[in-house]
Design an enzyme around this catalytic site. Sequence first.
Site, PDB file in Angstrom:
ATOM      1  N   LYS A   9       0.834  -1.204   0.000  1.00 56.72           N
ATOM      2  CA  LYS A   9       0.000   0.000   0.000  1.00 56.72           C
ATOM      3  C   LYS A   9       0.873   1.261   0.000  1.00 56.72           C
ATOM      4  O   LYS A   9       2.090   1.180   0.236  1.00 56.72           O
ATOM      5  CB  LYS A   9      -0.944  -0.064   1.204  1.00 56.72           C
ATOM      6  CG  LYS A   9      -1.960  -1.227   1.120  1.00 56.72           C
ATOM      7  CD  LYS A   9      -2.813  -1.314   2.381  1.00 56.72           C
ATOM      8  CE  LYS A   9      -3.868  -2.402   2.268  1.00 56.72           C
ATOM      9  NZ  LYS A   9      -4.651  -2.534   3.533  1.00 56.72           N
ATOM     10  N   TYR A  49     -11.937  -2.881  -3.747  1.00 56.31           N
ATOM     11  CA  TYR A  49     -12.515  -3.050  -2.410  1.00 56.31           C
ATOM     12  C   TYR A  49     -14.043  -3.062  -2.420  1.00 56.31           C
ATOM     13  O   TYR A  49     -14.665  -2.770  -1.394  1.00 56.31           O
ATOM     14  CB  TYR A  49     -11.993  -1.949  -1.483  1.00 56.31           C
ATOM     15  CG  TYR A  49     -10.603  -2.218  -0.938  1.00 56.31           C
ATOM     16  CD1 TYR A  49     -10.332  -3.372  -0.189  1.00 56.31           C
ATOM     17  CD2 TYR A  49      -9.560  -1.324  -1.155  1.00 56.31           C
ATOM     18  CE1 TYR A  49      -9.063  -3.625   0.315  1.00 56.31           C
ATOM     19  CE2 TYR A  49      -8.282  -1.567  -0.641  1.00 56.31           C
ATOM     20  CZ  TYR A  49      -8.049  -2.715   0.093  1.00 56.31           C
ATOM     21  OH  TYR A  49      -6.795  -2.974   0.609  1.00 56.31           O
ATOM     22  N   ASN A 112      -1.837  -0.188   7.326  1.00 53.66           N
ATOM     23  CA  ASN A 112      -1.281  -1.515   7.619  1.00 53.66           C
ATOM     24  C   ASN A 112      -0.413  -2.094   6.495  1.00 53.66           C
ATOM     25  O   ASN A 112      -0.222  -3.299   6.396  1.00 53.66           O
ATOM     26  CB  ASN A 112      -2.385  -2.492   8.065  1.00 53.66           C
ATOM     27  CG  ASN A 112      -3.443  -2.703   7.001  1.00 53.66           C
ATOM     28  OD1 ASN A 112      -3.360  -2.120   5.924  1.00 53.66           O
ATOM     29  ND2 ASN A 112      -4.426  -3.533   7.295  1.00 53.66           N
ATOM     30  N   HIS A 115      -1.646  -5.531   1.424  1.00 50.16           N
ATOM     31  CA  HIS A 115      -2.876  -6.293   1.176  1.00 50.16           C
ATOM     32  C   HIS A 115      -2.492  -7.669   0.635  1.00 50.16           C
ATOM     33  O   HIS A 115      -1.556  -7.787  -0.140  1.00 50.16           O
ATOM     34  CB  HIS A 115      -3.725  -5.582   0.117  1.00 50.16           C
ATOM     35  CG  HIS A 115      -4.792  -6.461  -0.490  1.00 50.16           C
ATOM     36  ND1 HIS A 115      -6.017  -6.647   0.102  1.00 50.16           N
ATOM     37  CD2 HIS A 115      -4.794  -7.248  -1.605  1.00 50.16           C
ATOM     38  CE1 HIS A 115      -6.736  -7.499  -0.634  1.00 50.16           C
ATOM     39  NE2 HIS A 115      -6.014  -7.874  -1.676  1.00 50.16           N
ATOM     40  N   GLU A 126      -8.740 -10.800  -8.142  1.00 46.68           N
ATOM     41  CA  GLU A 126      -7.825  -9.660  -7.990  1.00 46.68           C
ATOM     42  C   GLU A 126      -6.681  -9.713  -9.007  1.00 46.68           C
ATOM     43  O   GLU A 126      -6.276  -8.677  -9.547  1.00 46.68           O
ATOM     44  CB  GLU A 126      -7.300  -9.607  -6.548  1.00 46.68           C
ATOM     45  CG  GLU A 126      -8.401  -9.235  -5.561  1.00 46.68           C
ATOM     46  CD  GLU A 126      -8.029  -9.364  -4.087  1.00 46.68           C
ATOM     47  OE1 GLU A 126      -8.908  -9.106  -3.248  1.00 46.68           O
ATOM     48  OE2 GLU A 126      -6.875  -9.735  -3.772  1.00 46.68           O
TER      49      GLU A 126
HETATM   50  P1  ADP Z   1      -7.457  -7.462   5.119  1.00 52.31           P
HETATM   51  O1  ADP Z   1      -6.709  -6.355   4.408  1.00 52.31           O
HETATM   52  O2  ADP Z   1      -6.653  -8.012   6.281  1.00 52.31           O
HETATM   53  O3  ADP Z   1      -7.971  -8.545   4.180  1.00 52.31           O
HETATM   54  P2  ADP Z   1     -10.186  -6.377   5.234  1.00 52.31           P
HETATM   55  O4  ADP Z   1     -10.451  -6.959   3.875  1.00 52.31           O
HETATM   56  O5  ADP Z   1     -11.195  -6.629   6.318  1.00 52.31           O
HETATM   57  O6  ADP Z   1      -8.760  -6.817   5.813  1.00 52.31           O
HETATM   58  O7  ADP Z   1     -10.056  -4.788   5.107  1.00 52.31           O
HETATM   59  C1  ADP Z   1      -9.360  -4.216   4.031  1.00 52.31           C
HETATM   60  C2  ADP Z   1      -8.551  -3.063   4.530  1.00 52.31           C
HETATM   61  O8  ADP Z   1      -9.446  -2.059   5.027  1.00 52.31           O
HETATM   62  C3  ADP Z   1      -7.635  -3.358   5.709  1.00 52.31           C
HETATM   63  O9  ADP Z   1      -6.409  -3.942   5.323  1.00 52.31           O
HETATM   64  C4  ADP Z   1      -7.456  -1.993   6.316  1.00 52.31           C
HETATM   65  O10 ADP Z   1      -6.493  -1.225   5.570  1.00 52.31           O
HETATM   66  C5  ADP Z   1      -8.832  -1.371   6.091  1.00 52.31           C
HETATM   67  N1  ADP Z   1      -9.661  -1.540   7.282  1.00 52.31           N
HETATM   68  C6  ADP Z   1     -10.278  -2.665   7.707  1.00 52.31           C
HETATM   69  N2  ADP Z   1     -10.963  -2.463   8.830  1.00 52.31           N
HETATM   70  C7  ADP Z   1     -10.796  -1.153   9.135  1.00 52.31           C
HETATM   71  C8  ADP Z   1     -11.256  -0.298  10.180  1.00 52.31           C
HETATM   72  N3  ADP Z   1     -12.030  -0.758  11.166  1.00 52.31           N
HETATM   73  N4  ADP Z   1     -10.866   0.993  10.167  1.00 52.31           N
HETATM   74  C9  ADP Z   1     -10.080   1.470   9.183  1.00 52.31           C
HETATM   75  N5  ADP Z   1      -9.605   0.725   8.150  1.00 52.31           N
HETATM   76  C10 ADP Z   1      -9.951  -0.570   8.138  1.00 52.31           C
END
Ligand code: ADP
Length: 148
Positions: A9, A49, A112, A115, A126
């Site tokens: 990211k 997303y 974070n 992805h 994807e």
């Molecule tokens: P992952 O990336 O671990 O598969 P998700 O698909 O649930 O997780 O979410 C996609 C991305 O959305 C996360 O990696 C994070 O960057 C963001 N995200 C998820 N939950 C939250 C939240 N509660 N607040 C802010 N950003 C979030």
Amino acid sequence: MEQTFVMIKPDGVQRGLVGEIISRFEKKGFYLKGLKMVSVERSFAEKHYADLSAKPFFAGLVEYIISGPVVAMVWAGKNVVVTGRKIIGATNPADSAPGTIRGDLAIEIGRNVIHGSDSIESASKEIALWFPEGVAEWQSNLHPWIYE
Ligand code: ADP
């Protein structure tokens, strides 16, 4: 061989973590089959997303993904989807184990750094979205030293 989609990211790119992240997948024994740096359009980020469009953090998530270039990759190997998610760590870095990418390199859920596809089905969707041109077909000569 199983494939997954991994994206570094914008925060991972800005913080100079590209090499570190690639290195973790490479050292594990996975094969890098596609790699490109791209700045994606808002509509593309929304499509990537789409499953999260009803979430309250969706708008912020899209802003985050379009805030700078990302590094899009395809990695291949046995169980790469599940193992890749383990290497990446839990979604919230506060819950990610030390030794994982998010556990070692990130603090907040909205920053974070990486992805990774969460299933074989989303990986194939994807990969088709991000690499419509296809990926490289190759196998390392070290294959027998990694796989029995
Ligand atoms: P992952 O990336 O671990 O598969 P998700 O698909 O649930 O997780 O979410 C996609 C991305 O959305 C996360 O990696 C994070 O960057 C963001 N995200 C998820 N939950 C939250 C939240 N509660 N607040 C802010 N950003 C979030």
